[in-house]
Design a protein around this motif. Structure first.
Motif, PDB file in Angstrom:
ATOM      1  N   THR A 221      24.686  10.829 -10.209  1.00 55.86           N
ATOM      2  CA  THR A 221      23.864  12.526  -9.848  1.00 55.86           C
ATOM      3  C   THR A 221      25.433  13.586 -10.027  1.00 55.86           C
ATOM      4  O   THR A 221      25.796  14.451 -11.129  1.00 55.86           O
ATOM      5  N   GLY A 222      26.505  12.941  -9.039  1.00 53.79           N
ATOM      6  CA  GLY A 222      27.272  13.657  -8.840  1.00 53.79           C
ATOM      7  C   GLY A 222      28.414  14.033 -10.281  1.00 53.79           C
ATOM      8  O   GLY A 222      29.079  14.694 -10.230  1.00 53.79           O
ATOM      9  N   GLN A 223      28.229  13.634 -10.865  1.00 48.25           N
ATOM     10  CA  GLN A 223      29.476  12.518 -12.313  1.00 48.25           C
ATOM     11  C   GLN A 223      29.049  13.816 -13.132  1.00 48.25           C
ATOM     12  O   GLN A 223      29.638  14.377 -13.726  1.00 48.25           O
ATOM     13  N   MET A 224      27.645  14.551 -13.146  1.00 48.35           N
ATOM     14  CA  MET A 224      26.680  14.946 -14.484  1.00 48.35           C
ATOM     15  C   MET A 224      27.486  16.663 -14.392  1.00 48.35           C
ATOM     16  O   MET A 224      27.150  16.478 -15.357  1.00 48.35           O
ATOM     17  N   GLY A 225      27.744  17.226 -12.849  1.00 51.78           N
ATOM     18  CA  GLY A 225      27.795  18.557 -12.536  1.00 51.78           C
ATOM     19  C   GLY A 225      26.788  19.459 -12.764  1.00 51.78           C
ATOM     20  O   GLY A 225      25.492  18.519 -12.289  1.00 51.78           O
ATOM     21  N   PHE A 226      26.212  20.876 -12.381  1.00 52.34           N
ATOM     22  CA  PHE A 226      25.146  20.992 -11.865  1.00 52.34           C
ATOM     23  C   PHE A 226      24.591  22.510 -13.569  1.00 52.34           C
ATOM     24  O   PHE A 226      25.325  23.437 -13.743  1.00 52.34           O
TER      25      PHE A 226
ATOM     26  N   LEU B 123      20.847   7.944 -10.248  1.00 49.97           N
ATOM     27  CA  LEU B 123      19.793   9.361 -11.522  1.00 49.97           C
ATOM     28  C   LEU B 123      21.131   9.761 -11.651  1.00 49.97           C
ATOM     29  O   LEU B 123      21.543  10.646 -11.276  1.00 49.97           O
ATOM     30  N   ALA B 124      20.644  10.220 -13.046  1.00 51.06           N
ATOM     31  CA  ALA B 124      21.757  11.069 -14.076  1.00 51.06           C
ATOM     32  C   ALA B 124      20.608  11.042 -15.346  1.00 51.06           C
ATOM     33  O   ALA B 124      21.274  10.135 -16.520  1.00 51.06           O
ATOM     34  N   THR B 125      20.734  12.423 -15.685  1.00 45.24           N
ATOM     35  CA  THR B 125      20.484  12.747 -17.115  1.00 45.24           C
ATOM     36  C   THR B 125      21.500  12.495 -17.429  1.00 45.24           C
ATOM     37  O   THR B 125      22.267  13.503 -17.936  1.00 45.24           O
ATOM     38  N   LYS B 126      21.245  11.652 -18.895  1.00 43.63           N
ATOM     39  CA  LYS B 126      22.678  11.963 -19.375  1.00 43.63           C
ATOM     40  C   LYS B 126      23.424  13.678 -20.124  1.00 43.63           C
ATOM     41  O   LYS B 126      23.800  13.757 -19.474  1.00 43.63           O
ATOM     42  N   SER B 127      23.465  13.231 -21.820  1.00 40.70           N
ATOM     43  CA  SER B 127      23.789  14.830 -21.900  1.00 40.70           C
ATOM     44  C   SER B 127      22.589  15.649 -21.901  1.00 40.70           C
ATOM     45  O   SER B 127      21.376  14.644 -22.574  1.00 40.70           O
ATOM     46  N   GLN B 128      22.391  16.600 -21.431  1.00 37.95           N
ATOM     47  CA  GLN B 128      20.562  17.325 -21.724  1.00 37.95           C
ATOM     48  C   GLN B 128      19.983  17.301 -22.948  1.00 37.95           C
ATOM     49  O   GLN B 128      18.847  17.241 -22.964  1.00 37.95           O
TER      50      GLN B 128
ATOM     51  N   VAL C 204       0.519  -1.317  -0.004  1.00 36.83           N
ATOM     52  CA  VAL C 204       0.311   0.042  -0.157  1.00 36.83           C
ATOM     53  C   VAL C 204       0.863   1.350   0.237  1.00 36.83           C
ATOM     54  O   VAL C 204       0.445   2.329   0.210  1.00 36.83           O
ATOM     55  N   ARG C 205       2.175   1.049   0.102  1.00 38.86           N
ATOM     56  CA  ARG C 205       2.988   2.183   0.673  1.00 38.86           C
ATOM     57  C   ARG C 205       3.307   2.519  -1.280  1.00 38.86           C
ATOM     58  O   ARG C 205       3.798   2.106  -2.144  1.00 38.86           O
ATOM     59  N   HIS C 206       3.167   3.826  -2.115  1.00 38.91           N
ATOM     60  CA  HIS C 206       3.916   4.651  -2.625  1.00 38.91           C
ATOM     61  C   HIS C 206       4.467   5.242  -2.769  1.00 38.91           C
ATOM     62  O   HIS C 206       4.125   7.045  -2.425  1.00 38.91           O
ATOM     63  N   THR C 207       5.852   5.400  -2.486  1.00 34.73           N
ATOM     64  CA  THR C 207       6.851   6.347  -2.516  1.00 34.73           C
ATOM     65  C   THR C 207       7.413   7.336  -3.928  1.00 34.73           C
ATOM     66  O   THR C 207       7.429   6.203  -4.393  1.00 34.73           O
ATOM     67  N   VAL C 208       7.807   8.396  -3.561  1.00 41.10           N
ATOM     68  CA  VAL C 208       7.871   8.722  -4.451  1.00 41.10           C
ATOM     69  C   VAL C 208       9.348   9.499  -4.424  1.00 41.10           C
ATOM     70  O   VAL C 208       9.539  10.903  -3.742  1.00 41.10           O
ATOM     71  N   CYS C 209       9.546   9.534  -5.636  1.00 45.36           N
ATOM     72  CA  CYS C 209      11.832   9.855  -5.278  1.00 45.36           C
ATOM     73  C   CYS C 209      11.354  11.668  -6.495  1.00 45.36           C
ATOM     74  O   CYS C 209      11.309  11.583  -7.611  1.00 45.36           O
ATOM     75  N   LEU C 210      11.550  12.505  -5.110  1.00 47.33           N
ATOM     76  CA  LEU C 210      11.838  13.672  -6.528  1.00 47.33           C
ATOM     77  C   LEU C 210      13.177  14.409  -6.007  1.00 47.33           C
ATOM     78  O   LEU C 210      13.891  14.494  -5.508  1.00 47.33           O
ATOM     79  N   SER C 211      13.601  14.734  -7.597  1.00 45.98           N
ATOM     80  CA  SER C 211      14.590  15.443  -7.806  1.00 45.98           C
ATOM     81  C   SER C 211      14.488  16.961  -6.944  1.00 45.98           C
ATOM     82  O   SER C 211      13.845  17.380  -7.787  1.00 45.98           O
ATOM     83  N   THR C 212      15.955  17.564  -7.235  1.00 44.87           N
ATOM     84  CA  THR C 212      15.952  18.913  -6.109  1.00 44.87           C
ATOM     85  C   THR C 212      16.530  19.681  -6.921  1.00 44.87           C
ATOM     86  O   THR C 212      16.761  21.392  -6.923  1.00 44.87           O
ATOM     87  N   GLN C 213      17.218  19.650  -7.897  1.00 42.60           N
ATOM     88  CA  GLN C 213      18.813  20.609  -8.499  1.00 42.60           C
ATOM     89  C   GLN C 213      18.609  19.132 -10.290  1.00 42.60           C
ATOM     90  O   GLN C 213      18.519  18.177  -9.761  1.00 42.60           O
ATOM     91  N   ILE C 214      19.114  20.347 -10.708  1.00 39.25           N
ATOM     92  CA  ILE C 214      19.452  19.666 -12.519  1.00 39.25           C
ATOM     93  C   ILE C 214      21.281  19.560 -12.271  1.00 39.25           C
ATOM     94  O   ILE C 214      21.503  20.023 -12.356  1.00 39.25           O
ATOM     95  N   GLY C 215      21.657  18.358 -12.053  1.00 40.63           N
ATOM     96  CA  GLY C 215      22.772  17.533 -11.515  1.00 40.63           C
ATOM     97  C   GLY C 215      22.744  18.125 -10.158  1.00 40.63           C
ATOM     98  O   GLY C 215      22.075  18.134  -9.711  1.00 40.63           O
TER      99      GLY C 215
END
Ligand code: SAH
Length: 363
Positions: free
Chosen positions: A137-142, A353-358, A116-127
């Motif tokens: 994420t730390g590897q993709m820069g900010f 979580l890391a979006t490869k190249s934008q 019954v648990r539905h957890t959503v994990c959210l991003s707070t910054q791009i990179g």
């Protein structure tokens, strides 16, 4: 102009004249309505339309008079993100969402259903600019902070696309929440607000790599959300090797702050510990961790490492269980939990979580 990131202003000429209402706090939205010559109550109605009902089209806001609806259509921007891709795990009911921002950047959120648990994990910054060695994420820069509207819109989209009510929110996606403090708090307040998402503060967890002044601010402001501190090592030398932020604020300072938080009524602090094979997973490490957290009312969350393209490896099951057993065996004021990350096959697990190249994030 409210909440429009500078990059949006630069790239989205057509939107620069518009007000972004999404993500505005409960009181700011009411004040804004008053500034437009409307009542405060109008702000409450707008708040409910956006968050309770997830409505972005003022034409559907039936209890708002037509002339103000027309004003909203012409002058306000409601949608801050579009869905670019949804990936579903073949192993469990976990989905990863890729979103595109108005200025053409990409972020991810994850929906994890477990009973019954539905957890959503959210991003707070791009990179992220903290460069933790084990985190993708730390590897993709900010690139930039997310606006509160972009944080809230992740949840609204996930809610629309999934059928099970959302029970928990964790700020554990891309980025460091405490380096985007104000926007994260505005979003968390909207999630908690009865007229917003109406989630108990104990169901909203904010995880930090250890930005001490912001943890102190969080305590000073008597915030009630769950605080998670990513410890990841039992001593400063080891921690500094994998988390450069440790050169600024030490383990002792973080533990001191965590203890102060846990002493406030109805607050819970969690210490996270990513288990890296042969690096921080020995019996000695477990005993040292137990000594560090002795006497603190807290939860220790052990996270076996998820592949993120670095040099690290996940310890085998036996080592993970042994580590947890040594900690639990100390029978102190903490509870030990092993977090079995979900969605590894779609790179949706902790630290992946890391979006490869934008440009080719969805390729
Ligand atoms: N910046 C925040 C929140 C994002 S990371 C923070 O550091 O807390 C959320 C959690 O995932 C943190 O505890 C982090 O240490 C952990 N994590 C990062 N990379 C990981 C990986 N590759 N495997 C397992 N956990 C990881």
């Amino acid at each position: 102009m409210i909440e429009v990131a500078p990059s949006i202003v630069k790239n989205m000429k057509s939107t620069i004249e518009k007000h972004t209402l999404k993500g505005m706090s409960f009181s700011n939205l009411q004040n804004w309505c008053v500034d437009q010559g409307e009542s405060r109550f109008r702000g409450i109605q707008l708040f409910e339309w956006m968050y309770q009902h997830g409505i972005n089209d003022p034409r559907e806001m039936s209890n708002i008079r037509k002339s103000f609806r027309d004003y909203l259509i012409t002058n306000c921007l409601f949608e801050t993100l579009s869905i670019e891709q949804i990936l579903s795990s073949a192993l469990e009911p976990t989905q990863k969402f890729l979103f595109k921002t108005l200025d053409g950047l990409f972020i991810e959120a994850v929906s994890i259903i477990d009973g019954v648990r539905h957890t959503v994990c959210l991003s707070t910054q791009i990179g992220c600019n903290l460069k933790c060695d084990f985190c993708a994420t730390g590897q993709m820069g900010f690139s930039r902070n997310l606006s509160s509207g972009e944080i809230v819109d992740q949840l609204i989209h996930v809610r629309k696309q999934t059928h099970q009510p959302i029970t928990n929110i964790v700020f554990m996606g891309m980025g460091e929440p405490f380096l985007n403090y104000d926007n994260v708090m505005d979003a968390a307040d909207i999630f908690h607000n009865q007229r917003g998402f109406d989630l108990a503060s104990s169901r909203i967890t904010i995880s930090t790599a250890g930005i001490l002044p912001k943890i102190e601010q969080f305590i000073h402001e008597k915030r009630k959300f769950k605080l998670a501190i990513s410890l990841n090592a039992p001593d400063d030398v080891t921690r500094s090797k994998i988390m450069p932020v440790n050169n600024k604020w030490s383990i002792q300072e973080l533990i001191h702050a965590g203890r102060a938080y846990s002493k406030m009524p109805r607050r819970e602090v969690m210490f996270e510990y990513v288990l890296l094979k042969g690096f921080n997973d020995s019996e000695d490490d477990a005993m040292q961790l137990a000594r560090l957290l002795k006497g603190i009312e807290c939860k220790i969350n052990i996270i076996p490492y998820n592949a993120s393209g670095g040099i690290y490896k996940r310890p085998d099951e036996q080592t993970v269980n042994e580590f947890a057993k040594v900690l639990s065996g100390k029978r102190d004021t903490y509870r030990v939990l092993v977090r079995r990350s979900k969605g590894e096959d779609i790179e949706a697990a902790c630290g992946q979580l890391a979006t490869k190249s934008q440009e080719n994030a969805h390729a």
